[in-house]
Each structure stands twice: as structure tokens, then as C-alpha cells.
Scaffold this motif. Structure first.
Motif, short mmCIF file in Angstrom:
data_model
loop_
_atom_site.label_atom_id
_atom_site.label_comp_id
_atom_site.label_asym_id
_atom_site.label_seq_id
_atom_site.Cartn_x
_atom_site.Cartn_y
_atom_site.Cartn_z
N SER A 29 0.82 -1.22 0.00
CA SER A 29 0.00 0.00 0.00
C SER A 29 0.85 1.26 0.00
N ASP A 30 2.07 1.17 0.55
CA ASP A 30 2.96 2.33 0.55
C ASP A 30 3.35 2.71 -0.88
N ARG A 31 3.69 1.71 -1.68
CA ARG A 31 4.02 1.99 -3.08
C ARG A 31 2.78 2.44 -3.87
N ALA A 32 1.64 1.83 -3.54
CA ALA A 32 0.41 2.17 -4.25
C ALA A 32 0.00 3.62 -4.01
N ILE A 33 0.12 4.09 -2.79
CA ILE A 33 -0.31 5.46 -2.50
C ILE A 33 0.63 6.46 -3.17
N VAL A 34 1.92 6.17 -3.18
CA VAL A 34 2.87 7.06 -3.85
C VAL A 34 2.63 7.05 -5.36
N ALA A 35 2.34 5.88 -5.92
CA ALA A 35 2.03 5.80 -7.35
C ALA A 35 0.79 6.61 -7.68
N GLY A 36 -0.22 6.55 -6.83
CA GLY A 36 -1.42 7.35 -7.06
C GLY A 36 -1.15 8.84 -7.00
N LEU A 37 -0.24 9.24 -6.12
CA LEU A 37 0.12 10.66 -6.03
C LEU A 37 0.87 11.13 -7.28
N LEU A 38 1.45 10.17 -8.01
CA LEU A 38 2.07 10.47 -9.30
C LEU A 38 1.08 10.33 -10.46
N ASP A 39 -0.18 9.99 -10.11
CA ASP A 39 -1.29 9.82 -11.06
C ASP A 39 -1.13 8.61 -11.96
N TYR A 40 -0.50 7.55 -11.46
CA TYR A 40 -0.42 6.31 -12.21
C TYR A 40 -1.75 5.56 -12.06
N PRO A 41 -2.29 4.99 -13.13
CA PRO A 41 -3.52 4.19 -13.03
C PRO A 41 -3.27 2.87 -12.31
N THR A 42 -4.35 2.18 -11.95
CA THR A 42 -4.24 0.99 -11.12
C THR A 42 -3.51 -0.17 -11.80
N ASP A 43 -3.46 -0.18 -13.13
CA ASP A 43 -2.80 -1.28 -13.84
C ASP A 43 -1.41 -0.90 -14.37
N ASP A 44 -0.86 0.20 -13.87
CA ASP A 44 0.43 0.68 -14.35
C ASP A 44 1.57 -0.10 -13.69
N LYS A 45 2.44 -0.69 -14.49
CA LYS A 45 3.53 -1.50 -13.96
C LYS A 45 4.54 -0.67 -13.17
N ARG A 46 4.52 0.65 -13.35
CA ARG A 46 5.44 1.51 -12.61
C ARG A 46 5.11 1.57 -11.12
N ILE A 47 3.94 1.07 -10.71
CA ILE A 47 3.58 1.08 -9.29
C ILE A 47 4.65 0.36 -8.47
N ARG A 48 5.21 -0.70 -9.01
CA ARG A 48 6.22 -1.48 -8.27
C ARG A 48 7.48 -0.68 -7.98
N GLU A 49 7.76 0.31 -8.81
CA GLU A 49 8.95 1.15 -8.61
C GLU A 49 8.56 2.58 -8.26
N ALA A 50 7.43 2.72 -7.58
CA ALA A 50 6.89 4.06 -7.32
C ALA A 50 7.84 4.93 -6.52
N PHE A 51 8.57 4.35 -5.57
CA PHE A 51 9.48 5.15 -4.75
C PHE A 51 10.57 5.78 -5.62
N GLU A 52 11.10 5.01 -6.55
CA GLU A 52 12.15 5.53 -7.42
C GLU A 52 11.60 6.64 -8.33
N HIS A 53 10.39 6.44 -8.85
CA HIS A 53 9.77 7.44 -9.71
C HIS A 53 9.45 8.72 -8.93
N ALA A 54 9.04 8.57 -7.68
CA ALA A 54 8.74 9.74 -6.84
C ALA A 54 10.00 10.56 -6.60
N LYS A 55 11.10 9.89 -6.36
CA LYS A 55 12.37 10.60 -6.15
C LYS A 55 12.74 11.39 -7.39
N ALA A 56 12.58 10.76 -8.56
CA ALA A 56 12.89 11.45 -9.81
C ALA A 56 11.97 12.63 -10.06
N ALA A 57 10.73 12.52 -9.60
CA ALA A 57 9.75 13.59 -9.80
C ALA A 57 9.85 14.70 -8.75
N GLY A 58 10.67 14.49 -7.72
CA GLY A 58 10.82 15.50 -6.68
C GLY A 58 9.72 15.48 -5.63
#
Length: 226
Positions: A61-90
Motif C-alpha cells: 500500500s505504501d508503493r500504491a499510495i505514492v504511485a497514485g500521487l504520481l497519477d499512475y492508473p491501477t494497472d500501471d507497472k510503474r507502481i512497483r517502482e513508485a518510490f524511485e519514480h517519486a524521487k525522480a519527480a521530486g
């Protein structure tokens, strides 16, 4: 003899697992919250309550909530790497858990979001009800109850006589049907907040008309989230 499963027992939202309550619903709560904010946040304080507080790390759920804050849809494979994407997005975020909030639904999340670029802030409480279904139950201290599965209007207006009927009439004249309406205020004659779910999209002309009413302070429009 074991009971056979029906195909209908296995249908759920298209999503990255492991659980619709702990991932799909969580993503959708965050996507609803950023639409209330009006932008992607730069800072987020994320509070998990009750069963979520005990399981959010193990169930993703921690990765899922961060992915949602980046506006990734529920079937987006980037959810698994959400922490890394959040860091890149600032996006800066913190987690906390409160495991004994007896007045809250077992799967409750509070999102305190800020966008430093615009100065906007919002405080949203949502519930994951299972199967990817959510309810947003509070915004900035105003009680509400909307699913984000329909088009939603959030209107701050002076608490004056006839305001609710007038806004409903504007929506009706735009050929939109109101599905639910919740009106909340913090005191008599203070600003009231209207949460209105409608079955179809409201036109830009109707939105601009509502925004230009003298006694309307803010109109936020959230298209239905898939």
C-alpha cells in the motif's frame, strides 16, 4: 465435495496486485486527492489507520499510495517502482500509522498534500472498501461522501438562502443529472462546501458561469476516475 468457483468470483479491477483493497483502492484514493488539490503535490504526509497501519508495507500500500500521487492508473507497472519514480519527480513524502482509530473504517488513509509551486494545500481522508471501490469521506475538515467514480463538483459558496437550489438548477440546465449531493458547513452563515456527483460531464460554459457567481468562492471539478 468442494464448491466450484464461478468466473464471477474472480472478476475485479484491472490492477497491479496483490490486493484490490491494498493497491487498487489505495491508488484511486490518491488519484482523487490530487484532483482535489488541482495538481501533483511536491510534499505529502500519508497516514494509514487501523488494519492499513499494520499491513501497508507488507501489502504494497505504501508503493500504491505514492504511485497514485504520481497519477499512475491501477494497472500501471510503474507502481512497483513508485518510490524511485517519486524521487525522480521530486515528490517528498512521509508515512505514519495509527492502528487503533476506533471511529474510522479499517482501511482508512489520510493525505495531507502541498504543492509548493502554487501554494495549494489539501487534507483528504479516504476509505478503501474492497474491489477497488473507494469513498472520500472528508476534505479539509468538511465531511463528505463521494466515490470519484462519477464526475464530482466541489463548490465553496456563501451560506445564503437558495444557493443549493440555484446551483442544482444550473447543473440541470446543462442536461446533467445529480446522483448525490452532500452539503457541509462549519457554522451558520459561514462558507458552505457542496460535494455534488453527476452522471455526465459538466460543460466548460457551466463551470465558468458557476465560478463567476458573486457568492461562489471556488469551484473544483473532478472528472470520473477509472
Amino acid at each position: 465435495m468442494a464448491e466450484k468457483s464461478s468466473i464471477f468470483d474472480m472478476i475485479g479491477p484491472v490492477m497491479i496486485g496483490p490486493s484490490s483493497s491494498h493497491t487498487a483502492g489505495v491508488v484511486r484514493i490518491a488519484r482523487a486527492a490530487i484532483r482535489v488539490l488541482g495538481s501533483l503535490p511536491t510534499h505529502a504526509t500519508i497516514t494509514f489507520y487501523n488494519s492499513f497501519a499494520r499491513t501497508y508495507e507488507g501489502h504494497g500500500s505504501d508503493r500504491a499510495i505514492v504511485a497514485g500521487l504520481l497519477d499512475y492508473p491501477t494497472d500501471d507497472k510503474r507502481i512497483r517502482e513508485a518510490f524511485e519514480h517519486a524521487k525522480a519527480a521530486g515528490l517528498q513524502y512521509t508515512f505514519q500509522g495509527i492502528g487503533n482509530a476506533s471511529t474510522m473504517h479499517p482501511n482508512t488513509i489520510r493525505l495531507q498534500l502541498r504543492d509548493e509551486r502554487t501554494g495549494s494545500e489539501v487534507d483528504v481522508i479516504g476509505q478503501s472498501r474492497g474491489g477497488g471501490v473507494i469513498r472520500i469521506v472528508e476534505v479539509d475538515g468538511f465531511p463528505c461522501d463521494f466515490s470519484a467514480g462519477l464526475h464530482t463538483l466541489i463548490i465553496d459558496a456563501d451560506d445564503v438562502k437558495g444557493s443549493i437550489a440555484f446551483i442544482a438548477d444550473v447543473i440541470a440546465h446543462d442536461d446533467c443529472n445529480i446522483a448525490t449531493m452532500n452539503v457541509s458547513r462549519k457554522g451558520k452563515n459561514q462558507v458552505a462546501r457542496q460535494f455534488i456527483e453527476i452522471d455526465s460531464a459538466l460543460s466548460e460554459v457551466a463551470l465558468q458561469y458557476l465560478r463567476h457567481l458573486r457568492w461562489v468562492h471556488q469551484v473544483r471539478y473532478i472528472p470520473a476516475i477509472e
